[in-house]
Enzyme design. Structure first.
Site, mmCIF file in Angstrom:
data_model
loop_
_atom_site.group_PDB
_atom_site.id
_atom_site.type_symbol
_atom_site.label_atom_id
_atom_site.label_comp_id
_atom_site.label_asym_id
_atom_site.label_seq_id
_atom_site.Cartn_x
_atom_site.Cartn_y
_atom_site.Cartn_z
ATOM 1 N N ASP A 143 32.642 25.814 2.954
ATOM 2 C CA ASP A 143 32.185 27.045 3.592
ATOM 3 C C ASP A 143 30.756 26.977 4.100
ATOM 4 O OD1 ASP A 143 34.614 28.308 3.359
ATOM 5 O OD2 ASP A 143 34.166 29.176 1.412
ATOM 6 N N TYR A 202 37.938 35.179 2.258
ATOM 7 C CA TYR A 202 37.280 35.329 0.956
ATOM 8 C C TYR A 202 35.935 36.008 1.063
ATOM 9 C CZ TYR A 202 40.200 33.321 -2.651
ATOM 10 O OH TYR A 202 41.186 33.139 -3.578
ATOM 11 N N LEU A 209 14.331 22.604 -11.857
ATOM 12 C CA LEU A 209 13.524 23.141 -12.948
ATOM 13 C C LEU A 209 12.199 22.394 -13.050
ATOM 14 C CD1 LEU A 209 16.247 23.575 -15.718
ATOM 15 C CD2 LEU A 209 14.849 25.412 -14.768
ATOM 16 N N ASP A 210 11.129 23.121 -13.274
ATOM 17 C CA ASP A 210 9.814 22.547 -13.583
ATOM 18 C C ASP A 210 9.349 23.195 -14.875
ATOM 19 O OD1 ASP A 210 9.839 20.992 -11.334
ATOM 20 O OD2 ASP A 210 8.423 22.206 -10.190
ATOM 21 N N GLU A 238 16.603 13.892 -0.294
ATOM 22 C CA GLU A 238 17.884 14.354 -0.838
ATOM 23 C C GLU A 238 17.812 15.864 -1.086
ATOM 24 O OE1 GLU A 238 19.026 10.175 -3.190
ATOM 25 O OE2 GLU A 238 18.421 11.945 -4.345
ATOM 26 N N PHE A 280 23.543 9.641 -4.536
ATOM 27 C CA PHE A 280 22.298 10.074 -5.185
ATOM 28 C C PHE A 280 22.171 9.458 -6.574
ATOM 29 C CE2 PHE A 280 21.733 14.500 -2.964
ATOM 30 C CZ PHE A 280 21.911 13.906 -1.729
#
EC number: 1.4.3.-
Length: 755
Positions: free
Chosen positions: A375, A460, A519-520, A630, A652
């Site tokens: 999508d 949807y 996250l950091d 990336e 990756f």
């Protein structure tokens, strides 16, 4: 004065006194208008969040004007473009590199230049291609850079381009003017076709090999909820040529049989060599598929309001709430995304964003069996829908207008396409009632902040939420609703779903949703740590003859990307967290735990020729080093060429070390949907909700919600009916007010036309 007169006067006096008392009592009971108090917020540097802000309508227009004047080629309005034309497909903000942003936010560095990312289709060239340009600086563009090779390692073949709305319109015209007329008897007598009463839905991907652009179009009755009204006819259109006049029909399917083209179907019909299943003509409202309520109105449902006004604030693209702050935006392809998420002034995440929503269908009809919708290619942000106050979001939520530019040279405003609100979940975040030793009650209402968008992609509707709790937890959640997709019921169709109506097969399919979570925790550099449990056997020290089975804590540092890639159905440590280089008061590494809620079906077999295009769905969780090259787990170009994917997530994961590095968690959640009769007329959100939680794990020295102003505590010895002891005792006074409900408005049908 006689007695009769005295009695009359006395009666009048008593009546007057009674009336005055009634007026005074009524006035005393009349609720006052709710008085808004300013929200208590931390002082946040004004304007810094704008480094992440979506483009304004004027900035989009500036980019378009710049490209029209600087590229030296004619650019056709995308809504009128032929495949052989050049056009601007989309314009979105180009978020600066993380290092640049952090220098600006944390190091006092210069504000990064504001830039846009423009996607152009060059069909009118010797080698047609897709090109991506970075354009800047805004608001007065002076340069553009072709970043296509830098981002993808080479040029982008033209056949990979996402399908524009105008191409679907052109295919619809091709079917109406050339395809359907080639079977006049069949279309008139079986389909009762009058030029307007049929609608088509695209399948995707489009073929079996790179370079294909051959699409099955499934035909439905053109009524409300047409997704549930298949008529048994499907047409395979080869629209790979840039010359629309060269488009052709490759196959036709009707009621279980395949034909070379419509002419062959017509011949078989006229000669009586096909089995006709004539579908009863549905009313315009769709009959069983109508969403019009079947019951009269009754008592109104409960409505939330804020007796002292919102306790959060929205400043341009930044939200502040109870120690939380974050910037928000809406990508044209991936939808809702957040940046610079902080709690108590400390950044816990740099980015949390939706990446992709995937559905893989099964059927014994060609359109259904070949459908794997990605999508993001259609546009989760592009198809964000205006929100209805009181249903899509609480009536008194804060509604935010957004702008996007796709399929056009002009930006489009979407009124009320995001909503932000504080939500009382009606349950305690924590509580305890003590009836042993001391007698007391302590608790905290679970009131959280929600930011929401709803994307309607075809049949949807996806309800996207990010939720912020007072204990420092963040939840990402998606709820699926809308119409189930369907196929025409024939033959062994019940192997692929349930019968939903006379000719309607609700087809089995999977839903997979991918998120990026950067996250950091306590800084940019983190490690990934797994905690779990194992039983150990030991002798009871006080009775060595007896054995005790006791759970113990297991710990493991996951050193490499391969160790941190957890396959979809594999066992994953139940506590897995990003660990900081700092410790809390008790000597534990500060961390944020990832907890996934998912009921996913099976991933497509890896032997599939297109699996690498959706290889992110192999993993319920994969943690990789963060790399600027990336930025996303997939690409909008993967849908129309999954056999040579532009971005392959599996690449990756190459066993790089992830200890003390800037890390990204790629989270996949999903569910298996086997449509059933209760999906008629519409799939409900109940039970169709998946996502993840980010929870502090030894990040604080104690639960930060203990500092919430909403806490309640009283003992058996206190007067818990007194406001100064128990804030709940004040509700008759503080909450007895009339909220200001603005008039209902909705902008969802403005400038819209039926296709």
């Amino acid at each position: 004065m006689n007695l009769k007169t005295v009695l009359i006067l006395l009666g009048l006096a008593l009546a007057t006194i009674f009336a005055l008392v009634c007026v005074l009592l009524t006035r005393e009971r009349s609720p006052r208008t709710c008085q808004h108090l300013p929200p208590e917020q931390e002082d946040v540097e004004d304007g810094q969040s704008l480094v992440f802000a979506d483009l304004t309508a004027e900035e989009m227009s500036q980019v378009v004007r710049y490209l029209q004047g600087q590229l030296g080629v004619p650019l056709v309005e995308a809504s009128r473009a032929k495949p052989s034309d050049n056009c601007i497909a989309s314009v979105d903000v180009q978020v600066p590199a993380k290092a640049e942003v952090l220098r600006f936010l944390d190091g006092g560095g210069a504000r990064p230049p504001r830039e846009a990312l423009a996607v152009l289709y060059f069909g009118n060239q010797p080698e047609p291609n897709i090109t991506e340009y970075v354009v800047g600086p805004l608001p007065a563009p002076a340069y553009h850079r072709d970043v296509t090779v830098q981002r993808y390692g080479g040029k982008l073949p033209y056949h990979r381009r996402p399908t524009l709305a105008v191409e679907y319109k052109q295919i619809g015209g091709f079917l109406k003017s050339q395809v359907f007329p080639s079977a006049p008897a069949f279309m008139q007598q079986v389909m009762e076709y009058d030029g307007t009463n049929l609608a088509v839905v695209t399948a995707a991907p489009r073929g079996f090999w790179s370079g294909d652009r051959v699409t099955w179009f499934v035909v439905f009755q053109n009524v409300s909820g047409f997704f549930l009204h298949p008529v048994g006819l499907e047409v395979l259109v080869d629209h790979s040529s840039l010359d629309v006049s060269q488009w052709a029909v490759s196959r036709v399917f009707y009621n279980g049989q395949y034909y070379r083209d419509m002419a062959q179907l017509e011949s078989a019909y006229v000669q009586g060599r096909i089995r006709v299943e004539k579908v009863r003509k549905a009313a315009w409202d769709g009959d069983f598929s109508s969403m019009k309520p079947r019951a009269p109105r009754a008592a109104l449902f409960p409505v939330q309001f804020e007796p002292q006004g919102p306790r959060y604030s929205v400043r341009k693209n930044q939200v502040l709430f109870q120690g939380w702050s974050f910037a928000f935006g809406l990508s044209v392809s991936t939808g809702l995304r957040l940046f610079d998420i902080r709690h108590k002034g400390e950044r816990v995440a740099y980015e949390i964003s939706v990446q992709e929503a995937l559905s893989v269908y099964g059927s014994n009809c060609p359109g259904g069996m070949s459908t794997r919708y990605m999508d993001g290619s259609f546009g989760l942000g592009r198809y964000t829908s205006p929100l209805v106050p009181g249903v899509d979001c609480p009536y008194l939520a804060t509604y935010v207008d957004t702008h996007s530019l796709s399929d056009s040279l002009r930006p489009k405003e979407r009124k009320a396409s995001l909503c932000i609100f504080e939500h009382n979940l009606g349950s305690p975040l924590r509580r305890h009632y003590s009836n042993l030793q001391s007698l007391y009650y302590g608790g905290l209402v679970n009131s959280a902040l929600v930011i929401r968008s709803i994307a309607t992609v075809g049949n949807y509707d996806y309800v996207w939420d990010f939720i912020f709790y007072q204990n420092g937890a963040i939840e990402g959640k998606v709820q699926a609703t809308g119409y189930p997709s369907s196929s025409f019921l024939h033959g062994d169709g019940l192997r692929y779903g349930n019968r939903l109506w006379e000719h309607t097969l609700g087809t089995i399919h999977t839903h997979f949703v991918n998120y990026k979570v950067d996250l950091d925790v306590g800084g940019v550099k983190n490690s990934l740590v797994a905690h779990d449990m194992a039983f150990e056997m030991t002798r009871a020290p006080w009775n060595p003859e007896q054995q005790i089975e006791r759970p113990r804590l297991t710990k493991k540092v996951l050193d490499t990307e391969d160790q941190a890639a957890f396959r979809l159905q594999s066992k994953m440590p139940r506590y897995i967290y990003f660990a900081a280089n700092s410790k809390n008061k008790w000597g534990h590494q500060r961390g944020y735990r990832i907890q996934i809620t998912s009921f996913a079906g099976d991933h497509i077999p890896e032997a599939s020729s297109m699996e690498r295009a959706i290889s992110w769905a192999r993993y319920q969780l994969a943690v990789t080093r963060r790399k600027e090259e990336e930025p996303t787990s997939t690409s909008i170009y993967n849908q129309n060429d999954p056999w040579t994917p532009t971005v392959t997530f599996a690449d990756f994961i190459n066993n790089e070390t992830i200890t003390n590095e800037d890390l990204v968690a790629w989270i996949t959640a999903g569910f298996l949907h086997i449509p059933h009769s209760e999906d008629i007329p519409n799939t409900v959100t109940v039970g169709n909700s998946v996502g993840f939680l980010l929870r502090p794990y030894n990040y604080y020295d104690l639960d930060p919600s203990i500092y919430s102003h909403d806490g309640v505590f009283f003992t058996s010895e206190q007067d818990f009916t007194a406001c100064e002891i128990n804030p709940l005792a004040c509700l008759p006074k503080t909450a007895s007010c009339l909220p200001n409900f603005p008039p209902f408005t909705y902008d969802g049908f403005r400038n819209m036309s039926r296709l």
